[in-house]
Design a protein around this motif. Structure first.
Motif, mmCIF file in Angstrom:
data_model
loop_
_atom_site.group_PDB
_atom_site.id
_atom_site.type_symbol
_atom_site.label_atom_id
_atom_site.label_comp_id
_atom_site.label_asym_id
_atom_site.label_seq_id
_atom_site.Cartn_x
_atom_site.Cartn_y
_atom_site.Cartn_z
ATOM 1 N N LEU A 177 4.123 -3.471 5.800
ATOM 2 C CA LEU A 177 2.750 -3.401 5.317
ATOM 3 C C LEU A 177 1.950 -4.671 5.582
ATOM 4 C CD1 LEU A 177 3.457 -1.798 1.815
ATOM 5 C CD2 LEU A 177 2.446 -0.633 3.785
ATOM 6 N N SER A 178 2.627 -5.726 5.998
ATOM 7 C CA SER A 178 1.984 -7.043 6.052
ATOM 8 C C SER A 178 0.856 -7.143 7.062
ATOM 9 C CB SER A 178 3.027 -8.119 6.356
ATOM 10 O OG SER A 178 3.620 -7.884 7.627
ATOM 11 N N ASP A 179 0.879 -6.311 8.098
ATOM 12 C CA ASP A 179 -0.153 -6.407 9.131
ATOM 13 C C ASP A 179 -1.250 -5.365 8.944
ATOM 14 O OD1 ASP A 179 1.290 -4.196 9.747
ATOM 15 O OD2 ASP A 179 1.586 -4.672 11.871
ATOM 16 N N GLN A 180 -1.385 -4.822 7.738
ATOM 17 C CA GLN A 180 -2.384 -3.779 7.490
ATOM 18 C C GLN A 180 -3.687 -4.328 6.920
ATOM 19 O OE1 GLN A 180 -1.869 -0.773 8.676
ATOM 20 N NE2 GLN A 180 0.087 -1.631 9.394
ATOM 21 N N GLY A 181 -3.834 -5.627 6.923
ATOM 22 C CA GLY A 181 -5.085 -6.233 6.493
ATOM 23 C C GLY A 181 -5.324 -6.043 5.010
ATOM 24 N N SER A 182 -6.584 -5.920 4.646
ATOM 25 C CA SER A 182 -6.959 -5.854 3.240
ATOM 26 C C SER A 182 -6.816 -4.469 2.642
ATOM 27 C CB SER A 182 -8.407 -6.329 3.073
ATOM 28 O OG SER A 182 -9.282 -5.496 3.822
ATOM 29 N N ARG A 183 -6.426 -3.503 3.453
ATOM 30 C CA ARG A 183 -6.329 -2.139 2.928
ATOM 31 C C ARG A 183 -5.229 -1.992 1.889
ATOM 32 N NH1 ARG A 183 -5.741 1.762 7.917
ATOM 33 N NH2 ARG A 183 -4.199 0.183 8.459
ATOM 34 N N VAL A 184 -4.127 -2.672 2.084
ATOM 35 C CA VAL A 184 -3.000 -2.542 1.164
ATOM 36 C C VAL A 184 -2.517 -3.938 0.766
ATOM 37 C CG1 VAL A 184 -2.254 -0.334 2.094
ATOM 38 C CG2 VAL A 184 -1.344 -2.445 3.062
ATOM 39 N N ASN A 185 -1.839 -3.979 -0.355
ATOM 40 C CA ASN A 185 -1.311 -5.238 -0.886
ATOM 41 C C ASN A 185 0.214 -5.199 -0.840
ATOM 42 O OD1 ASN A 185 -0.704 -7.579 -2.210
ATOM 43 N ND2 ASN A 185 -1.270 -6.793 -4.254
ATOM 44 N N PRO A 186 0.848 -5.774 0.172
ATOM 45 C CA PRO A 186 2.315 -5.733 0.265
ATOM 46 C C PRO A 186 3.004 -6.364 -0.929
ATOM 47 C CG PRO A 186 1.330 -6.485 2.327
ATOM 48 C CD PRO A 186 0.244 -6.484 1.307
ATOM 49 N N HIS A 187 2.338 -7.336 -1.576
ATOM 50 C CA HIS A 187 2.971 -8.038 -2.690
ATOM 51 C C HIS A 187 3.118 -7.159 -3.920
ATOM 52 C CE1 HIS A 187 2.679 -11.671 -0.332
ATOM 53 N NE2 HIS A 187 1.368 -11.492 -0.187
ATOM 54 N N ALA A 188 2.458 -5.993 -3.908
ATOM 55 C CA ALA A 188 2.621 -5.060 -5.022
ATOM 56 C C ALA A 188 3.957 -4.320 -4.943
ATOM 57 C CB ALA A 188 1.473 -4.052 -5.034
ATOM 58 N N VAL A 189 4.660 -4.448 -3.827
ATOM 59 C CA VAL A 189 5.961 -3.809 -3.663
ATOM 60 C C VAL A 189 7.033 -4.744 -4.198
ATOM 61 C CG1 VAL A 189 7.589 -2.809 -2.028
ATOM 62 C CG2 VAL A 189 5.136 -2.613 -1.608
ATOM 63 N N GLY A 190 7.574 -4.403 -5.359
ATOM 64 C CA GLY A 190 8.614 -5.213 -5.962
ATOM 65 C C GLY A 190 9.964 -4.529 -5.862
ATOM 66 N N THR A 191 10.826 -4.827 -6.811
ATOM 67 C CA THR A 191 12.168 -4.242 -6.819
ATOM 68 C C THR A 191 12.378 -3.307 -8.003
ATOM 69 O OG1 THR A 191 13.002 -6.205 -7.970
ATOM 70 C CG2 THR A 191 13.178 -6.179 -5.564
ATOM 71 N N ASP A 192 11.283 -2.900 -8.624
ATOM 72 C CA ASP A 192 11.384 -1.916 -9.693
ATOM 73 C C ASP A 192 11.696 -0.554 -9.070
ATOM 74 O OD1 ASP A 192 11.069 -0.121 -11.746
ATOM 75 O OD2 ASP A 192 9.225 -1.008 -12.517
ATOM 76 N N PRO A 193 12.784 0.099 -9.483
ATOM 77 C CA PRO A 193 13.108 1.418 -8.892
ATOM 78 C C PRO A 193 11.969 2.423 -9.005
ATOM 79 C CG PRO A 193 14.939 0.604 -10.218
ATOM 80 C CD PRO A 193 13.786 -0.333 -10.464
ATOM 81 N N LYS A 194 11.109 2.269 -10.037
ATOM 82 C CA LYS A 194 10.003 3.209 -10.198
ATOM 83 C C LYS A 194 8.989 3.103 -9.060
ATOM 84 C CE LYS A 194 10.326 3.412 -15.246
ATOM 85 N NZ LYS A 194 9.634 3.151 -16.533
ATOM 86 N N THR A 195 8.971 1.949 -8.375
ATOM 87 C CA THR A 195 8.088 1.798 -7.221
ATOM 88 C C THR A 195 8.507 2.742 -6.096
ATOM 89 O OG1 THR A 195 7.765 -0.529 -7.774
ATOM 90 C CG2 THR A 195 7.159 0.140 -5.549
ATOM 91 N N PHE A 196 9.799 3.039 -6.050
ATOM 92 C CA PHE A 196 10.348 3.859 -4.971
ATOM 93 C C PHE A 196 10.773 5.220 -5.527
ATOM 94 C CE2 PHE A 196 10.981 -0.578 -3.896
ATOM 95 C CZ PHE A 196 10.466 -0.638 -2.614
ATOM 96 N N ASP A 197 9.831 5.900 -6.150
ATOM 97 C CA ASP A 197 10.160 7.191 -6.763
ATOM 98 C C ASP A 197 9.925 8.365 -5.830
ATOM 99 O OD1 ASP A 197 7.413 7.049 -6.774
ATOM 100 O OD2 ASP A 197 7.176 7.870 -8.793
ATOM 101 N N SER A 198 9.499 8.082 -4.588
ATOM 102 C CA SER A 198 9.360 9.165 -3.606
ATOM 103 C C SER A 198 9.952 8.715 -2.278
ATOM 104 C CB SER A 198 7.897 9.571 -3.431
ATOM 105 O OG SER A 198 7.804 10.747 -2.645
ATOM 106 N N LEU A 199 11.249 8.947 -2.127
ATOM 107 C CA LEU A 199 11.970 8.630 -0.896
ATOM 108 C C LEU A 199 12.463 9.931 -0.268
ATOM 109 C CD1 LEU A 199 14.249 5.638 -2.029
ATOM 110 C CD2 LEU A 199 11.944 5.532 -1.045
ATOM 111 N N SER A 200 12.310 10.034 1.036
ATOM 112 C CA SER A 200 12.820 11.187 1.772
ATOM 113 C C SER A 200 13.022 10.757 3.218
ATOM 114 C CB SER A 200 11.872 12.384 1.658
ATOM 115 O OG SER A 200 10.556 12.002 2.008
#
Length: 506
Positions: A177-200
């Motif tokens: 996500l780091s090269d996506q500019g201001s559209r997204v905030n990569p730092h919002a991705v932590g290690t809380d399992p709830k962050t990754f509640d949709s994996l497929s």
């Protein structure tokens, strides 16, 4: 290291913008584009043995507009229970937010689903959970997994083998996500399992990580997802994760979804408009006719209802939800064969009046396509969810050749009710030309149907499909019909209206 691949709502805007006027966007407007590496090859639910659809909704007149569907599979009761708990938790939070926010007259909560994988070892169910409050419409995505080997229902985080795998996945996603500019905030991705509640997984075995609206952005961007290359993902996966990855890569390719309105119309040129196979057998200007209509199916009770109707020689109009139709196309084919009429109730039962025109068209288009694929006829009627329509909805319906149908008799069967009470409501409101609203997804409604038919037929009524009420006058696309007995109904004028008035007095 292979580069992670990213998609967001902005990628979809360009696709929608290629249309003009009222042309509908692709049915993929809510999902990845075909060339998108985060596209999941969803499983055709009609191929999964023992799959049924569970539904939770509220009264059509309730201020809160709630419609929830999720699958149940006969040999996976723990999956069904986990899905039920998941949607119940989200609904509980929505109810609290809606109660605390009185500014929105009709807050909406909607859940639909797709199968991310289905094999003899694992099942993945992706839920799309949307709500509309004062801040507007937003969606969350969560994927629940069932491991058939150990009979466990699991959150997506269980696809990873341990905490270190979660930390590494978080690092990989942030890098992607780091090269996506201001559209997204990569730092919002932590290690809380709830962050990754949709994996497929996509068909190449790449791990697809989905995020909720505004989870990584200051404002809702739409679907944001990252595809982690299979070689990078595999060392991170648990035994269940490896089974899920294998199931996704073995999923048969599904036919591409139809695209624009023009594409759908072009495909429909060889198909006849949907009508009852017994149309024309009754003259409703002479006979006392009413139309029984059933919404929201097909569901677990629909087959039993069809048995009852066949036994009594009655026919009905079924306004089916497109996502349900894809799970049980055989029931739609049976409806057509037994003289009933299949009509459009949108793809996922959203309040169309709360949507922009492109989304209205998407909901109707996808419903049309699902039904047409099942019965090989093109629906000519639509019932907007909750009966909610406006000039914009009517305009889109007109462009698709759809008449808008509501009702003038409500059996009020959405609440748990004694079948006798449902029958009393349906029969007491019946008049020549009436359109009676019911729902074939409720057992109590199906239980009430034999008594409804007995009493109506004893009163001399003939049970027909909605278009038959209007006879040779027909029904016009884009116009709204509540009852053929209503003086302001565009389909009940002249001799037909006078005949109905005479019947009502007899």
């Amino acid at each position: 290291m292979p580069k992670l691949r990213f998609t967001g709502g902005i990628a979809l805007i360009a696709a929608i913008a290629t249309g003009c006027g009222m042309t509908a966007p692709s049915p993929l407007a809510e999902h990845p584009l075909p060339s998108d590496p985060t596209m999941i090859n969803y499983v055709d639910p009609s191929r999964v043995h023992g799959l049924n659809i569970q539904e939770l909704g509220k009264n059509e007149h309730d201020a809160r507009r709630v419609h929830i569907t999720y699958p149940s599979i006969d040999d996976a009761p723990r999956l069904t229970e986990k899905l039920r708990r998941t949607v119940a938790e989200h609904l509980g939070r929505f109810d609290k937010h809606a109660t605390a926010d009185p500014t929105r007259s009709h807050p909406e909560f909607n859940v639909d689903w797709q199968l991310a994988a289905a094999s003899n070892q694992v099942i993945g169910v992706r839920l799309r959970i949307g709500e509309s409050l004062a801040t507007g419409w937003s969606e969350e995505r969560t994927t629940v997994w069932y491991d058939r080997v150990n009979r466990r229902a699991l959150d997506s985080g269980a696809l990873l083998k341990d905490g270190s795998a979660l930390a590494e996945l978080s690092r990989l996603v942030r890098a992607g996500l780091s090269d996506q500019g201001s559209r997204v905030n990569p730092h919002a991705v932590g290690t809380d399992p709830k962050t990754f509640d949709s994996l497929s997984f996509n068909p190449h075995g790449e791990l697809v990580v989905e995020f909720d609206d505004a989870q990584l952005t200051a404002a809702p961007l739409g679907r944001v997802a990252v595809a982690v290359p299979a070689s990078e993902a595999r060392p991170l996966l648990s035994a269940t994760g490896l089974r899920a990855q294998q199931a996704a890569t073995e999923t048969p390719e599904t036919p591409p979804a139809m695209g624009s309105t023009e594409a759908i119309k072009a495909a429909d040129t060889t198909k006849l408009p949907a009508q009852s196979s017994k149309a024309g057998s009754v003259d409703c200007a002479k006979a006392k006719c009413v139309a029984l209509t059933y919404d929201d199916g097909p569901g677990p009770e629909t087959g039993r209802l069809l048995d009852i109707l066949a036994h009594k020689g009655a026919r009905a109009t079924f306004f089916v939800v497109g996502s349900n139709a894809t799970a049980h196309p055989e029931l739609l084919r049976r409806m057509r064969q037994e003289g009933h009429l299949v009509a459009n109730h949108t793809w996922s039962h959203r309040d169309l009046t709360a949507m922009p025109i492109s989304k209205i068209a998407d909901q109707l288009n996808r419903g049309q396509y699902a039904i047409t694929q099942a019965i090989w006829q093109v629906p000519t009627l639509v019932r907007p969810p909750y009966g909610a329509s406006d000039p914009q909805v009517a305009s889109v319906a007109r462009g698709l050749g759809l008449s808008v149908v509501r009702w003038n008799v409500d059996a009020d069967d959405l609440r748990p009710t004694d079948p006798k009470v449902i029958a009393d409501r349906a029969v007491s409101g019946a008049r020549p030309g009436a359109i009676i609203l019911m729902h074939d997804v409720h057992g109590s409604t199906v239980d009430a149907t034999p008594e409804i038919l007995r009493r109506l037929q004893a009163k001399g009524y003939t049970l027909v499909t909605v278009p038959e009420l209007y006879g040779s006058r027909g029904m016009d696309p884009g116009k709204t019909y509540d009852s053929a007995a209503s003086a302001d109904s565009p389909g009940a004028t002249g001799s037909i209206q006078r005949a109905l008035e005479k019947q009502a007095m007899s």
